[in-house]
Design an enzyme around this catalytic site. Structure first.
Site, PDB file in Angstrom:
ATOM      1  N   HIS A 280       0.828  -1.220   0.000  1.00  9.21           N
ATOM      2  CA  HIS A 280       0.000   0.000   0.000  1.00  9.21           C
ATOM      3  C   HIS A 280       0.862   1.270   0.000  1.00  9.21           C
ATOM      4  O   HIS A 280       0.486   2.278   0.610  1.00  9.21           O
ATOM      5  CB  HIS A 280      -0.944   0.034   1.212  1.00  9.21           C
TER       6      HIS A 280
ATOM      7  N   ASN B  46     -10.265  -2.941   2.425  1.00 13.10           N
ATOM      8  CA  ASN B  46      -9.935  -2.978   1.001  1.00 13.10           C
ATOM      9  C   ASN B  46     -11.199  -2.795   0.173  1.00 13.10           C
ATOM     10  O   ASN B  46     -12.302  -2.822   0.718  1.00 13.10           O
ATOM     11  CB  ASN B  46      -9.320  -4.334   0.637  1.00 13.10           C
TER      12      ASN B  46
ATOM     13  N   HIS C 214      -4.121   0.864  11.999  1.00 16.56           N
ATOM     14  CA  HIS C 214      -3.901  -0.404  12.706  1.00 16.56           C
ATOM     15  C   HIS C 214      -5.256  -1.036  13.032  1.00 16.56           C
ATOM     16  O   HIS C 214      -6.070  -0.394  13.721  1.00 16.56           O
ATOM     17  CB  HIS C 214      -3.114  -0.089  13.994  1.00 16.56           C
TER      18      HIS C 214
ATOM     19  N   ARG D  90      -2.555  -9.600  11.603  1.00 19.48           N
ATOM     20  CA  ARG D  90      -2.463  -8.173  11.288  1.00 19.48           C
ATOM     21  C   ARG D  90      -2.254  -7.364  12.570  1.00 19.48           C
ATOM     22  O   ARG D  90      -1.626  -6.313  12.551  1.00 19.48           O
ATOM     23  CB  ARG D  90      -3.736  -7.688  10.578  1.00 19.48           C
TER      24      ARG D  90
HETATM   25 FE1  HDE Z   1      -2.537  -4.830   5.367  1.00 14.20          FE
HETATM   26  N1  HDE Z   1      -0.718  -4.053   5.831  1.00 14.20           N
HETATM   27  N2  HDE Z   1      -1.898  -6.669   5.874  1.00 14.20           N
HETATM   28  N3  HDE Z   1      -4.309  -5.658   4.754  1.00 14.20           N
HETATM   29  N4  HDE Z   1      -3.204  -3.045   4.805  1.00 14.20           N
HETATM   30  C1  HDE Z   1      -0.365  -2.768   5.709  1.00 14.20           C
HETATM   31  O1  HDE Z   1       0.728  -1.568   7.381  1.00 14.20           O
HETATM   32  C2  HDE Z   1      -0.794  -6.920   6.613  1.00 14.20           C
HETATM   33  C3  HDE Z   1      -4.653  -6.973   4.820  1.00 14.20           C
HETATM   34  C4  HDE Z   1      -4.464  -2.714   4.417  1.00 14.20           C
HETATM   35  O2  HDE Z   1      -3.237   3.487   3.991  1.00 14.20           O
HETATM   36  C5  HDE Z   1       0.961  -2.476   6.340  1.00 14.20           C
HETATM   37  O3  HDE Z   1       1.063   0.611   7.885  1.00 14.20           O
HETATM   38  C6  HDE Z   1      -0.744  -8.316   6.964  1.00 14.20           C
HETATM   39  C7  HDE Z   1      -6.070  -7.146   4.647  1.00 14.20           C
HETATM   40  C8  HDE Z   1      -4.521  -1.324   4.053  1.00 14.20           C
HETATM   41  O4  HDE Z   1      -1.665   3.317   5.517  1.00 14.20           O
HETATM   42  C9  HDE Z   1       1.381  -3.818   6.951  1.00 14.20           C
HETATM   43  C10 HDE Z   1      -1.849  -8.883   6.372  1.00 14.20           C
HETATM   44  C11 HDE Z   1      -6.558  -5.880   4.464  1.00 14.20           C
HETATM   45  C12 HDE Z   1      -3.243  -0.832   4.263  1.00 14.20           C
HETATM   46  C13 HDE Z   1       0.215  -4.699   6.558  1.00 14.20           C
HETATM   47  C14 HDE Z   1      -2.560  -7.839   5.706  1.00 14.20           C
HETATM   48  C15 HDE Z   1      -5.449  -4.968   4.526  1.00 14.20           C
HETATM   49  C16 HDE Z   1      -2.444  -1.920   4.746  1.00 14.20           C
HETATM   50  C17 HDE Z   1       1.958  -1.788   5.448  1.00 14.20           C
HETATM   51  C18 HDE Z   1      -2.253 -10.338   6.374  1.00 14.20           C
HETATM   52  C19 HDE Z   1      -8.005  -5.472   4.199  1.00 14.20           C
HETATM   53  C20 HDE Z   1      -2.756   0.576   4.024  1.00 14.20           C
HETATM   54  C21 HDE Z   1       2.052  -0.363   5.965  1.00 14.20           C
HETATM   55  C22 HDE Z   1      -2.537 -10.827   7.638  1.00 14.20           C
HETATM   56  C23 HDE Z   1      -8.877  -5.780   5.310  1.00 14.20           C
HETATM   57  C24 HDE Z   1      -3.041   1.468   5.191  1.00 14.20           C
HETATM   58  C25 HDE Z   1       1.243  -0.324   7.145  1.00 14.20           C
HETATM   59  C26 HDE Z   1      -2.604   2.876   4.870  1.00 14.20           C
HETATM   60  C27 HDE Z   1      -1.103  -1.809   5.123  1.00 14.20           C
HETATM   61  C28 HDE Z   1       0.162  -5.984   6.952  1.00 14.20           C
HETATM   62  C29 HDE Z   1      -3.753  -8.087   4.966  1.00 14.20           C
HETATM   63  C30 HDE Z   1      -5.626  -3.565   4.344  1.00 14.20           C
HETATM   64  C31 HDE Z   1       2.704  -4.376   6.539  1.00 14.20           C
HETATM   65  C32 HDE Z   1       0.339  -8.982   7.776  1.00 14.20           C
HETATM   66  C33 HDE Z   1      -6.850  -8.466   4.688  1.00 14.20           C
HETATM   67  C34 HDE Z   1      -5.729  -0.572   3.535  1.00 14.20           C
HETATM   68  O5  HDE Z   1       1.465  -3.739   8.324  1.00 14.20           O
END
Ligand code: HDE
Length: 706
Positions: free
Chosen positions: A64, A137, A328, A347
């Site tokens: 992202h 998402n 978060h 997450r």
């Molecule tokens: Fe994320 N995801 N994600 N994700 N995600 C990040 O956090 C992660 C997942 C989502 O505009 C990171 O601050 C794991 C689902 C958005 O700042 C990180 C898993 C969904 C954004 C991270 C997922 C999301 C992130 C990278 C699997 C929809 C952007 C930077 C378990 C429900 C937020 C940050 C923004 C960002 C980890 C799966 C949505 C690395 C480990 C499912 C919208 O922490």
């Protein structure tokens, strides 16, 4: 639109200063010994300026990275007290400030907006009892079921590590190799290949919390919930050829659209909706509610409208707001709680952890964009870039008597956060429940709920993605997975990518196995086999043209009053237009040319409108760019508006024969709208054509070059 930057705080001051507040007298030459001599260390202004510049970049988000954001507010329609005690969900007169960041997932920070990808939709609610983040998402499910697979998923989809190719694209061997071995990803793959993967606008897509969370009310009753954002306009997507071209013509396409619509006062609006399943019904349905690769069909678990969000203010500074915001999923308030969804659980670790690298230490909650509007009080202290002073002098521990026991613990009835006392027992294992092993039911449900054109787009997207995969064995494995979803789709995909379709006997065997597994697993459970709400086409209301952008083609001699009428009419309907001509300034003071052909492209508009005027039409007939604009607009199934002799211009294009007039101004193609003049009747027809967005009847007419 007035493009002059707003006067920011700081620009109100006359003099530039150093970071220590000392007024600067000269910033164009460094301090030297003589005019041609060396620069000297005395130049503290130079050293401070350069040091700061050298450290301007911070690590981009690992996923992202590319995003755009906006401020706004959220308001509930009615109190949600029967379900949740969250304070911001109680009072319809109360506006809770929000900050929303939309993003692509895979591309680097500087990548193009219109790639095929999932879009992030993350909302920070600054509620009176602390921050609540809904980090969602634009698709309601995910690729994997357990967070431990996330690094593998992301490694496979990001550029390959030896050559760092491709940028912002899933269409490569690593990704599809991984996917072909991960049947749990099949449902999400259907979403990614669908039109949802290329949204026209951030304000015209849905958002989903994806996981199952809980609402808890004052009596301690829990409901399992899924949260959804529904845009108040119809959803809209790009067609794939258009999306790829837009990535080059305007890599900031979605970002610009969001920014400009807010500047124009066309505020994006979304409705928050909730699906609720009472605790006791957890096992009633033919899907495991803890599995993030499953949705709850709306036809089975209806949506309740909760409230409305309006995005009405652009950020003032990209870095300190859009870049530094830290979301978060564990930022929760009383009344909203977690479940055991193993993707969600993972997450909860990742989002805090990643900020330590990205924002440089544990004090990122003090950055202005992350700071809660509620008061923060605790005994945490120090760390890199600490700003907050708790003003407690010697007492930084709990319990204490020296500060009268403060800050003290909040009882539950004063919104002290208490985790839902769920009973849990079991052996420590690495495993998954049986329900998680049904990988195909909902992939099939999604595909079969699409209209024919939506299905065609999915197949064509697969041709593109898999057509870029070099290893045939990977293509074959993916096709085999597709046979578990829908045999007809799998066969079409196979034929487009040079894979031999399976023999009927093999197909029958796969389908029987899938059916037997599903029936055995879900016997007696509630389910649906069709879910129209999944289809963007089926839910389209076609009653608004808000956010539409029209390209008006005109040359010298064009009827300026037609242009003005059209522009006024579009504005009335919260839509926008740009005048496109071969050169800037061709109309003198009479009419402003917004774009010359060299600075724009048909793919950047939702419709093309050709203005009447003999000289103008003749000039356009001699101009390949004008002809290309119209052909391309037609090819992408978008509406075309024609006034007076503008219809004659079609003679020069490839579409003339395809839209043969069968009566004056009555084309066989409803997306080509003509009128003798810009009358009410014309506008009423043009409105309908624009609100339909695309005129898919044309998509089989492949003769048009573009
Ligand atoms: Fe994320 N995801 N994600 N994700 N995600 C990040 O956090 C992660 C997942 C989502 O505009 C990171 O601050 C794991 C689902 C958005 O700042 C990180 C898993 C969904 C954004 C991270 C997922 C999301 C992130 C990278 C699997 C929809 C952007 C930077 C378990 C429900 C937020 C940050 C923004 C960002 C980890 C799966 C949505 C690395 C480990 C499912 C919208 O922490």
């Amino acid at each position: 639109m007035d493009n002059k930057p707003k006067n920011q705080p700081g620009q109100e001051h006359d003099y530039m200063t150093t970071n220590q507040g000392v007024k600067i007298n000269h910033t164009d030459d460094s301090l030297k010994i003589g005019e041609r001599g060396p620069t000297i260390m005395d130049d503290h202004h130079f050293r401070e300026k350069m040091m700061h510049f050298d450290h301007e970049r911070i690590p981009e988000r690992v996923v992202h990275a590319r995003g755009s954001a906006a401020h706004g507010y959220f308001q509930v329609y009615e109190s949600m007290a029967p379900y949740s005690k969250a304070k911001f969900l109680q009072d319809p007169s109360k506006k809770t400030p929000v900050f929303v960041r939309f993003s692509t997932v895979v591309g680097f920070k500087g990548s193009a907006d219109t790639v095929r990808d999932v879009r992030g939709f993350a909302t920070k609610f600054y509620t009176e009892e602390g921050n609540y983040d809904l980090v969602g998402n634009n698709m309601p499910v995910f690729f994997i079921q357990d967070a431990i697979k996330f690094p593998d998923l992301v490694h496979s989809i990001k550029p390959e590590p030896d050559k760092e190719i491709p940028q912002a694209a899933a269409a490569h061997d690593s990704f599809w190799d991984f996917i072909s071995l991960m049947p749990e990803s099949m449902h999400m793959i259907m979403w990614v290949l669908s039109d949802r993967g290329v949204p026209r606008s951030y304000s015209k897509m849905e958002g989903f919390g994806v996981h199952t969370f809980r609402f808890i009310n004052n009596e301690g009753k829990s409901h399992f919930i899924k949260l959804h954002w529904k845009p108040l306009t119809d959803m809209a997507s790009l067609v794939w050829d258009e999306a790829q071209k837009a990535a080059g013509k305007d890599p900031d396409f979605n970002r610009r659209d969001l920014w400009e619509s807010i500047e124009m006062g066309n505020y994006p609006e979304f409705e928050l909706c909730v699906q609720m399943i009472p605790e006791e019904d957890e096992h009633k349905f033919a899907f495991d509610i803890l599995d993030a690769t499953k949705l709850w069909p709306e036809e089975l678990v209806p949506l309740k409208k909760v409230g409305k969000m309006v995005l009405d203010r652009n950020p003032e500074d990209f870095f300190t707001e859009t870049e530094q915001v830290a979301f978060h999923p564990g930022h929760l308030v009383s009344g909203i709680d977690l479940t055991n969804d193993p993707l969600l659980q993972g997450r909860l670790f990742s989002y805090l952890d990643t900020q330590l690298t990205r924002l440089g230490g544990p004090n990122f909650a003090e950055l202005p964009i992350n700071r809660p509007h509620a008061k923060v009080e605790n005994n945490q202290q120090d760390g890199i870039m600490r700003h907050h002073n708790n003003h407690r002098n010697a007492v930084n521990y709990y319990p204490n008597t020296r500060a009268d026991g403060k800050p003290k613990m909040a009882p539950e009835d004063e919104q002290g956060y208490v985790h839902y006392p769920q009973e849990v027992s079991g052996k420590k294992i690495r495993g998954r429940s049986e329900g998680f092993k049904d990988h195909y039911s909902q992939a099939t449900l999604f595909y079969r709920s699409m209209t024919d054109i939506e299905k065609k787009h999915i197949v064509e997207a697969a041709w593109f993605e898999l057509g870029k995969v070099k290893e045939m064995a990977i293509r074959e494995r993916v096709v085999k997975q597709f046979y578990h979803i829908d045999a007809d789709m799998a066969k079409q995909v196979a034929e487009g990518i040079g894979v031999k379709p399976l023999e009927q006997s093999e197909v029958d065997k796969i389908q029987q196995e899938v059916k037997a597994f599903q029936e055995n697993l879900w016997s007696g459970k509630e389910n649906v086999t069709d879910s129209p709400s999944l289809s963007m086409e089926k839910v389209k209301k076609a009653d608004s043209i808000k956010g539409v952008k029209v390209g008006i083609l005109a040359e010298k001699g064009a009827n300026v009053s037609t242009v003005n009428k059209l522009k006024d009419w579009l504005k009335e309907h919260n839509a926008d237009a740009e005048v496109v001509a071969s050169q800037f300034g061709v109309f003198g003071d009479e009419l402003k040319v917004d774009k010359s052909y060299i600075t724009t492209a048909s793919v950047l508009y939702d419709s093309i409108f050709i203005v009447d005027g003999k000289e103008s039409i003749e000039a356009m007939a001699e101009n390949g760019d004008s002809i290309h604009f119209v052909n391309e607009c037609y090819k992408h199934c978008k509406p075309i508006g024609l006034i007076g002799n503008a219809s004659e211009f079609l003679e020069n294009t490839s579409i003339r024969k395809l839209v043969q007039a069968n009566g004056e101004g009555n084309w066989s193609d409803k997306g080509v709208v003509s009128g003798k003049e810009a009358s009410d009747d014309f506008f009423s027809d043009y409105f309908k054509a624009l609100a339909m967005q695309r005129h898919w009847g044309r998509s089989s007419k492949n003769k048009v070059p573009a």
